[in-house]
Scaffold this motif. Structure first.
Motif, PDB file in Angstrom:
ATOM      1  N   PRO A  54     -36.404 -22.050  10.834  1.00  0.00           N
ATOM      2  CA  PRO A  54     -35.450 -21.041  11.018  1.00  0.00           C
ATOM      3  C   PRO A  54     -34.302 -21.178  11.994  1.00  0.00           C
ATOM      4  O   PRO A  54     -34.406 -22.350  12.862  1.00  0.00           O
ATOM      5  N   ALA A  55     -33.213 -20.506  12.005  1.00  0.00           N
ATOM      6  CA  ALA A  55     -32.306 -20.488  12.885  1.00  0.00           C
ATOM      7  C   ALA A  55     -32.718 -19.552  14.107  1.00  0.00           C
ATOM      8  O   ALA A  55     -32.432 -18.346  13.757  1.00  0.00           O
ATOM      9  N   ILE A  56     -32.701 -19.931  15.321  1.00  0.00           N
ATOM     10  CA  ILE A  56     -33.324 -19.135  16.241  1.00  0.00           C
ATOM     11  C   ILE A  56     -32.344 -18.833  17.434  1.00  0.00           C
ATOM     12  O   ILE A  56     -32.878 -18.528  18.548  1.00  0.00           O
ATOM     13  N   ASN A  57     -31.194 -19.309  17.421  1.00  0.00           N
ATOM     14  CA  ASN A  57     -30.244 -19.078  18.645  1.00  0.00           C
ATOM     15  C   ASN A  57     -30.348 -17.821  18.915  1.00  0.00           C
ATOM     16  O   ASN A  57     -29.955 -16.931  18.197  1.00  0.00           O
ATOM     17  N   PHE A  85     -30.708 -26.442  18.428  1.00  0.00           N
ATOM     18  CA  PHE A  85     -31.230 -26.969  19.611  1.00  0.00           C
ATOM     19  C   PHE A  85     -30.081 -27.673  20.326  1.00  0.00           C
ATOM     20  O   PHE A  85     -29.573 -28.389  20.192  1.00  0.00           O
ATOM     21  N   ALA A  86     -29.727 -26.855  21.253  1.00  0.00           N
ATOM     22  CA  ALA A  86     -29.607 -25.586  21.879  1.00  0.00           C
ATOM     23  C   ALA A  86     -28.361 -24.894  22.391  1.00  0.00           C
ATOM     24  O   ALA A  86     -27.339 -25.640  22.184  1.00  0.00           O
ATOM     25  N   VAL A  87     -28.301 -23.833  22.889  1.00  0.00           N
ATOM     26  CA  VAL A  87     -27.158 -22.883  23.465  1.00  0.00           C
ATOM     27  C   VAL A  87     -26.023 -23.169  22.554  1.00  0.00           C
ATOM     28  O   VAL A  87     -24.939 -23.325  22.768  1.00  0.00           O
ATOM     29  N   ASN A  88     -26.202 -22.849  21.299  1.00  0.00           N
ATOM     30  CA  ASN A  88     -25.497 -23.148  20.028  1.00  0.00           C
ATOM     31  C   ASN A  88     -25.168 -21.454  19.782  1.00  0.00           C
ATOM     32  O   ASN A  88     -25.862 -20.834  18.743  1.00  0.00           O
ATOM     33  N   ASN A  89     -24.256 -20.849  20.508  1.00  0.00           N
ATOM     34  CA  ASN A  89     -24.292 -19.108  20.493  1.00  0.00           C
ATOM     35  C   ASN A  89     -22.862 -18.860  19.966  1.00  0.00           C
ATOM     36  O   ASN A  89     -22.417 -17.690  20.255  1.00  0.00           O
ATOM     37  N   GLN A  90     -22.152 -19.834  19.391  1.00  0.00           N
ATOM     38  CA  GLN A  90     -20.593 -19.444  19.052  1.00  0.00           C
ATOM     39  C   GLN A  90     -20.443 -20.333  18.015  1.00  0.00           C
ATOM     40  O   GLN A  90     -20.628 -21.432  17.911  1.00  0.00           O
ATOM     41  N   TYR A  97     -32.518 -18.910  26.851  1.00  0.00           N
ATOM     42  CA  TYR A  97     -32.195 -19.719  25.550  1.00  0.00           C
ATOM     43  C   TYR A  97     -33.177 -20.544  24.920  1.00  0.00           C
ATOM     44  O   TYR A  97     -32.953 -20.948  23.992  1.00  0.00           O
ATOM     45  N   LEU A  98     -34.121 -20.948  25.752  1.00  0.00           N
ATOM     46  CA  LEU A  98     -35.338 -21.789  25.481  1.00  0.00           C
ATOM     47  C   LEU A  98     -36.546 -21.361  25.061  1.00  0.00           C
ATOM     48  O   LEU A  98     -37.272 -22.295  24.395  1.00  0.00           O
ATOM     49  N   PRO A  99     -36.963 -20.311  25.187  1.00  0.00           N
ATOM     50  CA  PRO A  99     -38.341 -19.851  25.243  1.00  0.00           C
ATOM     51  C   PRO A  99     -38.634 -19.831  23.745  1.00  0.00           C
ATOM     52  O   PRO A  99     -39.776 -20.252  23.223  1.00  0.00           O
ATOM     53  N   ALA A 100     -37.846 -19.418  22.656  1.00  0.00           N
ATOM     54  CA  ALA A 100     -38.216 -19.374  21.457  1.00  0.00           C
ATOM     55  C   ALA A 100     -38.476 -21.053  20.595  1.00  0.00           C
ATOM     56  O   ALA A 100     -39.429 -21.181  20.170  1.00  0.00           O
ATOM     57  N   PHE A 101     -37.495 -21.811  21.148  1.00  0.00           N
ATOM     58  CA  PHE A 101     -37.847 -23.279  20.814  1.00  0.00           C
ATOM     59  C   PHE A 101     -38.976 -23.809  21.481  1.00  0.00           C
ATOM     60  O   PHE A 101     -39.707 -24.343  20.825  1.00  0.00           O
ATOM     61  N   GLU A 102     -38.974 -23.624  22.519  1.00  0.00           N
ATOM     62  CA  GLU A 102     -40.415 -23.885  23.449  1.00  0.00           C
ATOM     63  C   GLU A 102     -41.728 -23.430  22.656  1.00  0.00           C
ATOM     64  O   GLU A 102     -42.542 -24.163  22.261  1.00  0.00           O
TER      65      GLU A 102
END
Length: 750
Positions: free
Chosen positions: A157-160, A204-209, A229-234
């Motif tokens: 999934p894309a989770i940013n 991964f990670a902080v890819n918000n725009q 920004y990292l909890p879901a990845f972790e």
């Protein structure tokens, strides 16, 4: 900490209709019989089981064969070693379902006739269900389709985190909240990987725009990075054993994320214990030795000779020149072989075979769509539709017939079934009711000929917002001569698209004017928005009595929407992001820190989404977690298992929910936590637990929610560790971030 997902599911009866038309419904529903709960467990990462075989394979490979495994050998596969029985690692895009097969060396369709797949609702739709069990259903279903197409990895999934309402991929991401994000991401990944296929968690990670996404340097403080920004990845690493991760396009603190030692090695591998492989986003690699040494395993890219990739001939040359050791190369090859073993790609004994575009998968898509639709406004209980005496319904708007499985820039789905809203109503309405359809507005873009969409740019497509006089007159005539009018407005996947952020919150194509004019001639008008991101609906909210929000909702989206409008399904969706009144109310825009230029600093810090609105006392148009029902619910008897806790305890909350209305329905109990007089900056509240529960009309249900006290921790940048601050906390229970019905104090002690 172990996450348990106590979510009741809608139990459905699935029947096949005798009708041969593709637009007719083949998904029927019934009322729920009993709650279903589940706690899905990830498959273990058993590297030791095949370590000796992996070492033997590597010892038999040439340098060229090893390097061939570290870069794309086709558009969606790396190189295998056929003589040793090592297959290519075959990938597929997957956010909306398994992408059609494309050519080996370019983006042109391969022209297969057996690659029609299920079109699943977009991630924003899934997030709106607030149902982790459906997240597992989604992942498991798309994982089955991946295996049916002989794929080893799903790029999903894309989770940013959704940082700005204007983001081109807002529809493709889950939410603005890290807790909701990780609670959905974990079962989604487990669902995919239960089918012997890798989930590739991205980006991964902080890819918000999307604006300047290939060059922008993101600057964010460490605490915000860790808490937002990292909890879901972790969580996907630690709780779902994700087999792969995709490096993002952008830079982070000066280094591209596909060669970022701090993110890929220090955090992902050393701190979190990630054992899988890291794949680049397409053409996101910028160096050879640095990229490999700093953690990337496979370079993928856009069409150019594959041997020209940074991890191809350049890597062979670097190894022969002594710039990088073959031992370093072996490390990355070993990781790839480990995950290939993990999904039974090398020894395929007992591997899942999968299935593609089945009735069961269409039902999965229906279930998600049905729980995602949000009732925003329903004055005078206009919905569900009362059809007694109704002879004609005007269906107005291009979105009534617009299909979104394909479109825009990026991954879509080739499908044989996409039920539009108009088709859904045709399937569901009694035969005696006449539907008058009028397109209403034209989907038109500037700088083009024959109303064809302009090439996507980083500035976003510019629309022509002037209504076509003929189309407008057709719409008004239909509205005037019908008992009820339903306008299907909003957006589409050409306007909301990867590689482009929107310019503003305005509805495109002159739709606001159209809606107002239709409301003037027929006050009995229902407005349905179909979109993936917030829009300025202030005027429409004020002038219309009924407002519904739907999404790019998959193969069965039209049927699900019709069932909600007619009351067969009671809407239970909740907003997964905040809908602002004005763009400058949103934190990234209020702080003038979007989109940046060469760099962008996240000046709002921890106050992303509702955290900003609630802390700054800014009234949104609709708050995070908001969504109405055809029935009404009351919360009572809210109790905690104790009043004092240590940081090793688990807080248990019991809530009684009574359905005081006339319809069976589902409600989402949301628990937010605040820390008065904290020694560090905090938001006024943060989501820490939720559960979705079905309650029959006139009945009550008591639910339990658990919060490990460690979930209340903040990231201490001085000690580089998580710390649970001692003292008083306030638990706030409600059904949105702004509708809090109960507050309770607890204390955390030594």
């Amino acid at each position: 900490m172990k996450h348990i997902y106590p979510y009741s599911l809608l139990v459905l009866v699935f029947l096949l209709s005798c009708c041969k038309s593709e637009t007719k419904s083949e998904v029927q529903i019934s009322q729920p019989e009993k709650p279903i709960t589940s706690a899905h467990q990830p498959k273990p990462f058993n590297i030791s089981d095949f370590e000796s075989h992996v070492d033997t394979l590597i010892s038999q490979m040439t340098l060229e064969e090893k390097v061939g495994m570290l870069h794309g050998n086709s558009m969606f596969a790396n190189g295998g070693v056929e003589r040793l029985g090592v297959p290519e690692l075959r990938m597929a895009d997957g956010p909306l379902g398994i992408r059609e097969e494309i050519s080996e060396d370019n983006w042109s369709p391969a022209g297969w006739t057996n690659d029609f797949a299920t079109y699943y609702p977009a991630a924003g739709s899934l997030a709106a269900t607030w149902n982790p069990e459906l997240a597992y259903t989604f992942g498991n279903s798309v994982g089955q389709e991946a295996r049916a197409r002989h794929k080893d990895m799903v790029l999903s999934p894309a989770i940013n985190i959704i940082r700005t309402p204007l983001g081109g991929r807002t529809y493709e991401y889950f939410t603005e909240d890290p807790f909701l994000n990780k609670t959905l991401a974990v079962p989604f990944v487990i669902g995919i990987q239960d089918n012997d296929v890798m989930a590739c968690v991205k980006h991964f990670a902080v890819n918000n725009q999307e604006t300047n996404r290939g060059t922008v340097d993101v600057l964010v403080d460490e605490r915000t990075l860790r808490e937002i920004y990292l909890p879901a990845f972790e969580a996907t690493v630690k709780k779902a054993n994700a087999y792969s991760m995709m490096g993002a396009y952008n830079k982070f603190r000066g280094d591209y994320l596909c060669e970022n030692d701090y993110m890929l090695n220090t955090i992902l591998r050393d701190e979190w214990g990630f054992k899988g492989i890291i794949v680049s986003d397409w053409a996101a690699v910028h160096s050879t030795v640095k990229t490999l040494e700093n953690g990337l395993d496979i370079e993928m890219g856009t069409p150019k000779p594959f041997h020209e990739f940074f991890l191809a001939d350049k890597l062979i040359a670097a190894a022969k020149a002594g710039e990088i050791s073959e031992t370093e190369i072996d490390k990355h090859v070993k990781r790839i072989l480990n995950v290939l073993h993990q999904v039974k790609a090398i020894d395929s004994t007992g591997r899942t075979q999968g299935s593609l575009a089945t009735q069961a998968h269409f039902k999965d898509a229906y279930d998600i769509a049905a729980e995602s639709i949000i009732l925003l406004k329903n004055e005078n209980n206009t919905l569900p539709l009362q059809l007694e005496g109704v002879k004609s319904i005007a269906v107005i708007g291009n979105n009534a017939t617009k299909k979104n499985a394909l479109g825009g820039f990026g991954a879509g789905v080739k499908t044989n079934r996409e039920v539009t809203p108009l088709e859904g109503l045709q399937n569901r309405l009694p035969k005696g009711i006449t539907i008058q359809y009028a397109e209403g507005y034209l989907e038109r873009y500037s700088k083009n000929e024959n109303d064809q969409k302009e090439e996507v740019t980083l500035q976003g497509p510019t629309t022509i917002d002037q209504l076509d006089a003929t189309k407008l007159e057709e719409a008004l005539t239909a509205a005037k001569t019908s008992d009820i009018a339903i306008i299907f407005a909003g957006s589409n996947r050409d306007y909301e698209t990867e590689a482009s952020d929107r310019q503003n919150l305005n509805l495109p194509f002159g739709q606001e004017e159209l809606i107002q004019k239709v409301l003037e001639v027929n006050p009995n008008t229902i407005v349905v928005m179909i979109a993936g991101a917030p829009y300025d609906l202030g005027t429409i909210k004020d002038k219309s009595h009924t407002l519904v929000w739907s999404w790019f909702n998959g193969s069965e989206g039209g049927n699900a929407l019709a069932d909600v409008l007619l009351g067969t399904i009671n809407p239970s969706g909740k907003l997964p992001w905040t809908m602002p009144k004005h763009i400058n109310d949103s934190p990234a825009h209020a702080t003038n820190s979007f989109p940046g230029n060469e760099s962008v600093r996240y000046k709002e810090g921890l106050l992303v989404g509702y955290r900003w609105f609630d802390t700054k006392h800014i009234e949104p148009l609709y708050p995070f977690g908001y969504g109405l029902s055809y029935t009404s619910f009351e919360f009572s008897d809210i109790k905690t298992n104790q009043t004092e806790y240590t940081d090793t305890d688990i807080l248990s909350i019991k809530v009684t929910i009574e359905n005081t209305g006339k319809f069976d329905g589902k409600e989402v109990v949301q628990v937010y936590v605040s820390k008065p007089n904290s020694k560090v900056e905090r938001a006024s509240k943060a989501l820490k637990a939720f559960t979705k529960v079905h309650v029959d009309s006139g009945k009550t249900q008591t639910v339990s929610l658990e919060i490990p006290i460690k979930e209340l921790a903040f990231y201490n940048v001085d000690t580089k560790s998580w710390e649970v601050e001692k003292g008083v906390y306030i638990l706030q229970v409600g059904n949105s971030s702004r509708n809090i019905v109960s507050k309770q104090k607890i204390r955390v002690t030594e």
